[in-house]
Design an enzyme around this catalytic site. Structure first.
Site, PDB file in Angstrom:
ATOM      1  N   GLY A  35       0.827  -1.203   0.000  1.00  0.00           N
ATOM      2  CA  GLY A  35       0.000   0.000   0.000  1.00  0.00           C
ATOM      3  C   GLY A  35       0.861   1.253   0.000  1.00  0.00           C
ATOM      4  O   GLY A  35       1.995   1.241   0.463  1.00  0.00           O
ATOM      5  N   THR A  36       0.300   2.349  -0.500  1.00  0.00           N
ATOM      6  CA  THR A  36       1.068   3.590  -0.637  1.00  0.00           C
ATOM      7  C   THR A  36       1.463   4.156   0.717  1.00  0.00           C
ATOM      8  O   THR A  36       0.669   4.154   1.665  1.00  0.00           O
ATOM      9  CB  THR A  36       0.213   4.652  -1.372  1.00  0.00           C
ATOM     10  OG1 THR A  36      -0.444   4.028  -2.453  1.00  0.00           O
ATOM     11  CG2 THR A  36       1.080   5.783  -1.878  1.00  0.00           C
ATOM     12  N   VAL A  37       2.694   4.655   0.768  1.00  0.00           N
ATOM     13  CA  VAL A  37       3.177   5.335   1.979  1.00  0.00           C
ATOM     14  C   VAL A  37       3.707   6.685   1.542  1.00  0.00           C
ATOM     15  O   VAL A  37       4.478   6.774   0.595  1.00  0.00           O
ATOM     16  CB  VAL A  37       4.316   4.535   2.650  1.00  0.00           C
ATOM     17  CG1 VAL A  37       4.881   5.291   3.821  1.00  0.00           C
ATOM     18  CG2 VAL A  37       3.813   3.184   3.087  1.00  0.00           C
ATOM     19  N   GLU A  51      -1.482   4.010   3.445  1.00  0.00           N
ATOM     20  CA  GLU A  51      -2.723   3.396   2.993  1.00  0.00           C
ATOM     21  C   GLU A  51      -2.620   1.929   3.374  1.00  0.00           C
ATOM     22  O   GLU A  51      -1.952   1.148   2.712  1.00  0.00           O
ATOM     23  CB  GLU A  51      -2.803   3.553   1.461  1.00  0.00           C
ATOM     24  CG  GLU A  51      -3.919   2.781   0.793  1.00  0.00           C
ATOM     25  CD  GLU A  51      -3.605   2.515  -0.681  1.00  0.00           C
ATOM     26  OE1 GLU A  51      -2.465   2.756  -1.095  1.00  0.00           O
ATOM     27  OE2 GLU A  51      -4.499   2.047  -1.392  1.00  0.00           O
TER      28      GLU A  51
END
Lengths: 249, 231
Positions: A35-37, A51
């Site tokens: 997930g996006t960081v 996320e």
């Protein structure tokens, strides 16, 4: 952009003929699948957001923390293999407490980033160790002000105004570049980070996600902590509203 | 096979090197700490003196420090050992904070930790030469305990260390009651500290009085009081 290593990708101690170490590149792919960081450096501090893709509806909200405090003044958000991330966080905590007990002051963020990068790099030098399958965004506030660093599985570490890792990193980077970070306070930064994460979240591929955010700024007295619940709620509401506005166009 | 007897002792605490490895006697010491529970929390008092044997050498030593969000630690005995204990506790509280789970170590937990540390050091014949008073409030519950260098620990409504046990506690036993007001509590502590200043040769006339409030656990008031009239 995948390329087949054929024979040169079996060990992290092997170079390919065109000068690449494939194992490290494969490790970076593990980070890209998570997930996006995001991390941004605002006028008065750092804001980080993750996320967190929810694997199962039965997981308790608030569990599986992806952002960890490394010392009073700094924290780390992890992207990639969570277990590898835990190891890096443990090492960072140990480096930070060791520095403080020897030198009597909290570890400067630059020094911490160098030590972590050095440790991550170490695991790319021996055939009996595999590289870390995770990258970290390190945000801290020391006497030189707020600083943001990103450490990749290859052991590279740079200082950033804004950084992103994971699935939505390209889209997130574009969004971050649109922001005027030098004029933004962390309060506003929290709202912006939430908006970006909601925006880059791919509804089709991954269903549910949980937003986790932390900050270290003047308002939090230069301590790294979770963004207070009321501000987090405000940010989520603003982010959802922004999304709907976009969809309505 | 090594037929020669080993000249190195297995344990560093035996043999000729033993004495330099452990605490034999204290050097810079603090005298009594007195503490009591009152209506809204804990009151603790200690003077600000550090004696070097019979010389009253340091006169601004803070012998009480807040620990985490819920506790106060007061120490008598070797000051350098107190500073070492503060480092241990600092690390303990730091790791506790880094969990970031809404929980924090209360006075009972810190007291237990200190008891373990003190007792284990005594068992290795290398004590931390202190008598510690640990008081605090968590979730509305007041707590006041003591632990000393041999690991003896207990909890009570009023505690004291060193000379305070002999001079202050009798006063407290007579005059302490549940629900003391803040003013009465301070007056009682001052009475105890006054007697200690008269009769304890290592007492100094500058006091540090700390309050730990039930209602607002993050507030610790430090009233450094000077009793000039008694020099």
């Amino acid at each position: 952009m995948s390329s087949i290593g054929t024979g040169y990708d079996l060990s992290v101690t092997t170079f390919s003929p065109d000068g690449r170490v494939f194992q490290i590149e494969y490790a970076a792919k593990a980070v890209d699948n998570s997930g996006t960081v995001i991390g941004i450096k605002c006028k008065d501090g750092i804001v980080m957001g993750v996320e967190k893709l929810i694997a199962s509806k039965m997981m308790l909200t608030g569990s599986n923390r992806r952002i960890h405090s490394v010392h009073r003044h700094s924290g780390m958000a992890v992207a990639g293999l969570a277990a590898d991330g835990r190891q890096i966080v443990a090492r960072a905590k140990s480096e930070a407490t060791n520095y403080e007990s020897v030198y009597g002051e909290p570890i400067p963020v630059k020094e911490l980033a160098e030590r972590i990068a050095s440790y991550v790099h170490l695991c790319t030098l021996y055939w009996w160790l595999r590289p870390f399958g995770c990258g970290v965004i390190l945000g801290g506030y020391d006497r030189d002000g707020p600083q943001l660093y990103m450490v990749e599985p290859s052991g590279i570490s740079y200082r950033y105004f804004g950084a992103a890792m994971g699935k939505g990193k390209q889209a997130a980077k574009t969004e971050i570049e649109k922001l005027k970070l030098s004029e933004m306070t962390c309060r506003d930064g929290v709202i912006e980070v939430a908006k970006i994460i909601y925006k880059v979240h791919d509804e089709a591929k991954d269903k549910a996600f949980e937003l986790e955010m932390s900050w270290v700024c003047d308002e939090s007295k230069q301590q790294h902590q979770k963004v207070p619940d009321d501000l987090l709620e405000e940010a989520k509401v603003a982010a959802r509203a922004a999304l709907e506005e976009m969809d309505a166009d | 096979m090594n037929f020669m007897a080993s000249t190195q002792p297995e344990n560093r605490l035996l043999g000729p090197q033993s004495d330099s490895q452990r605490t034999l006697y204290p050097y810079v010491t603090g005298t009594s700490v007195v503490a009591l529970k009152y209506k809204d929390g804990i009151l603790m008092a200690a003077d600000m003196g550090g004696s070097y044997g019979s010389t009253l050498r340091y006169k601004s030593v803070e012998r009480m420090k807040p620990i985490g969000k819920h506790s106060l630690l007061g120490a008598s005995g070797e000051i350098s050992d107190f500073q070492e204990i503060l480092r241990y506790l600092d690390e303990l509280i730091l790791y506790d904070n880094m969990w970031d789970d809404g929980n924090s170590l209360g006075p009972k937990e810190v007291h237990n930790y200190l008891t373990r540390v003190m007792y284990n050091r005594r068992n290795k014949f290398n004590p931390l030469w202190n008598s510690l008073v640990l008081g605090g409030v968590k979730n509305g519950q007041k707590y006041l305990g003591m632990v000393n260098m041999i690991g003896v620990n207990f909890e009570d409504n009023h505690v004291a260390t060193g000379f305070g046990n002999h001079l202050a506690r009798p006063i407290l036993r007579q005059e302490w009651h549940e629900n003391l007001s803040f003013e009465d509590g301070v007056r009682l502590l001052e009475k105890c500290m006054r007697v200690l200043l008269y009769r304890d040769r290592s007492a100094v006339n500058k006091l540090q009085v700390d309050v730990f409030l039930k209602m607002a656990p993050n507030q610790i008031y430090s009233l450094a009081k000077l009793l000039w009239s008694l020099t």
